[in-house]
Design a protein around this motif. Sequence first.
Motif, PDB file in Angstrom:
ATOM      1  N   GLN A  45       1.111  -0.844   0.024  1.00 41.99           N
ATOM      2  CA  GLN A  45      -0.111   0.175  -0.067  1.00 41.99           C
ATOM      3  C   GLN A  45       1.165   0.762   0.367  1.00 41.99           C
ATOM      4  O   GLN A  45       0.627   2.222  -0.241  1.00 41.99           O
ATOM      5  CB  GLN A  45      -1.091   0.040   1.021  1.00 41.99           C
ATOM      6  N   VAL A  66      -1.747   6.195   3.071  1.00 44.93           N
ATOM      7  CA  VAL A  66      -2.390   4.570   3.590  1.00 44.93           C
ATOM      8  C   VAL A  66      -2.898   5.116   4.686  1.00 44.93           C
ATOM      9  O   VAL A  66      -2.313   5.872   5.337  1.00 44.93           O
ATOM     10  CB  VAL A  66      -1.133   3.919   3.405  1.00 44.93           C
ATOM     11  N   GLY A  71      -7.188   0.332   4.194  1.00 39.63           N
ATOM     12  CA  GLY A  71      -7.191  -0.697   3.871  1.00 39.63           C
ATOM     13  C   GLY A  71      -7.983  -2.093   4.416  1.00 39.63           C
ATOM     14  O   GLY A  71      -8.273  -3.170   3.187  1.00 39.63           O
ATOM     15  N   GLY A 148      -6.761   3.064   0.902  1.00 34.54           N
ATOM     16  CA  GLY A 148      -6.239   1.521   1.111  1.00 34.54           C
ATOM     17  C   GLY A 148      -6.775   0.660  -0.895  1.00 34.54           C
ATOM     18  O   GLY A 148      -7.528   1.275  -1.272  1.00 34.54           O
ATOM     19  N   ILE A 149      -5.670  -0.079  -0.649  1.00 32.57           N
ATOM     20  CA  ILE A 149      -5.524  -0.814  -1.364  1.00 32.57           C
ATOM     21  C   ILE A 149      -5.239  -2.062  -1.685  1.00 32.57           C
ATOM     22  O   ILE A 149      -4.860  -2.564   0.391  1.00 32.57           O
ATOM     23  CB  ILE A 149      -4.706  -0.068  -2.416  1.00 32.57           C
ATOM     24  N   LEU A 165      -9.570  -0.486  -5.180  1.00 35.12           N
ATOM     25  CA  LEU A 165      -9.318   0.862  -3.981  1.00 35.12           C
ATOM     26  C   LEU A 165     -10.182   1.516  -3.762  1.00 35.12           C
ATOM     27  O   LEU A 165     -11.003   1.840  -4.078  1.00 35.12           O
ATOM     28  CB  LEU A 165      -8.520   1.522  -5.480  1.00 35.12           C
TER      29      LEU A 165
END
Length: 173
Positions: A45, A66, A71, A148-149, A165
């Motif tokens: 991230q 982030v 997340g 968040g990814i 994402l």
Amino acid sequence: MDITRFKAVFIVFACLLAAGCLPKTPDVVPVFYQSMAVVDAQVDQQVAAQMISQYRANNGLGPVTVDPALGAIVLSQARAMAKAGSVKASLAKNQLLSARMAAIGEPGTYAVENVSGGYRTLANAFSGWRDSPKHNAVMLDSKATRLGIATAYSPRAKHKVFWSLVMAAPKQQ
């Protein structure tokens, strides 16, 4: 060790190196080119935030950081799509972005999301999103300050790797 012996060792080492007899250092694949098409792969991230922040800067926008809560909800989304084998799983009532934002205590926070399937690497996902007007608008949303990814892998699914994402504005107080 005297100088003659040192020269001899050096010459032998140089010959072995030139002949390819010494082990080579393994090729290190940059994080954004590492395949996510493996069990338990996790997108970095921080690297993603840096990549997207640089892209945003090139377009006159501020950086994103982030956010662990984001997340968690993107991982939930990616896993739901992988389990179903389809990005359409993102349309389930409990997977809607508004429901997931409410679940982390941010029902009023502005947020946007990209979901996709098939991209094997962060670089591929980024390029695909950049080339898609709707996905690109998410990455370049001027209200976003955090992200968040996540990815999830499904060996049985057609697309194998599913991505989520979320880009969000600062938390509402």
